[in-house]
Write an enzyme that holds these catalytic residues in place. Sequence first.
Site, PDB file in Angstrom:
ATOM      1  CE  LYS A 150      -1.536  11.544 -10.832  1.00 15.13           C
ATOM      2  NZ  LYS A 150      -0.777  10.287 -10.657  1.00 15.13           N
TER       3      LYS A 150
ATOM      4  CE1 TYR B 248      -5.153  11.902 -10.643  1.00 19.48           C
ATOM      5  CE2 TYR B 248      -5.377  13.637 -12.291  1.00 19.48           C
ATOM      6  CZ  TYR B 248      -4.993  12.357 -11.951  1.00 19.48           C
ATOM      7  OH  TYR B 248      -4.456  11.525 -12.903  1.00 19.48           O
TER       8      TYR B 248
ATOM      9  CG  ASP C 139      -1.909   1.126   1.255  1.00 21.50           C
ATOM     10  OD1 ASP C 139      -1.723   2.122   0.519  1.00 21.50           O
ATOM     11  OD2 ASP C 139      -2.892   1.042   2.027  1.00 21.50           O
TER      12      ASP C 139
ATOM     13  CB  SER D 298      -2.421  13.664 -14.847  1.00 23.37           C
ATOM     14  OG  SER D 298      -3.481  14.241 -15.591  1.00 23.37           O
TER      15      SER D 298
END
Length: 228
Positions: free
Chosen positions: A154, A150, A57, A135
């Site tokens: 990134k 998010y 994890d 991304s």
Amino acid sequence: MGTYLITGIGRGIGQELTRILLSRGDRVIGTVRDPGQVPAEWEAFVKNGRLELLKLDVRDEASIADAASRVNEPVDVLINNAGIIGPDRQSTLNMDFEGFLDTLRVNTLGPLRVVQAFLPQLRRSPQAKIVTISSRMGSLSYAKSDRIAYRASKAAVNKVMQGLATDLAVDGIAAIAVHPGWVQTDMGGSGADISVQQSAAGLVKLVDRLTLKETGGFFDWQGDAIPF
């Protein structure tokens, strides 16, 4: 034939990368949070030693350390693939802050923790490579604010990879961030631009041709440089 360590092979891009690499004869060490996630057709590869599964994890430093202790061989390519889209509520005007922190734990700190834990194995390879799935949404050249947790995670991991590239150049280890495209996965949705097969095939071609000349860069799945 090389040895690839890929995080998050239970689904999506990680699963397709594993399929491609196994089909062409490479060895894959794949991490999953739940070993029951992997396809049944991979059992033959596990039995013949071409695929090794590690429970890991990326949020859990002890889990990462335990996984690294089980790998006693050179790693030629590390692909940081595990990632999450973040909380439902992630606007600059209405933020789930605990969800934001979890997104950073997975998407930004996770890749760095994995690299540090597996650095001894990477240093045993003559031309090791580190590839982190990022991304274009994290590019600072875009002012869009949707999915800001998010996007921020990134953007941050891009900088981390750039820093790793600087620090590991002396070891001959290349490190890059990659935009996989807008992909038809659970995260990207069925209306995305490209299939997971297209994305993974392009990523493998990029990894194959990657040298120290490109270290520290940010590329798309077709191998074109994109702005940070």
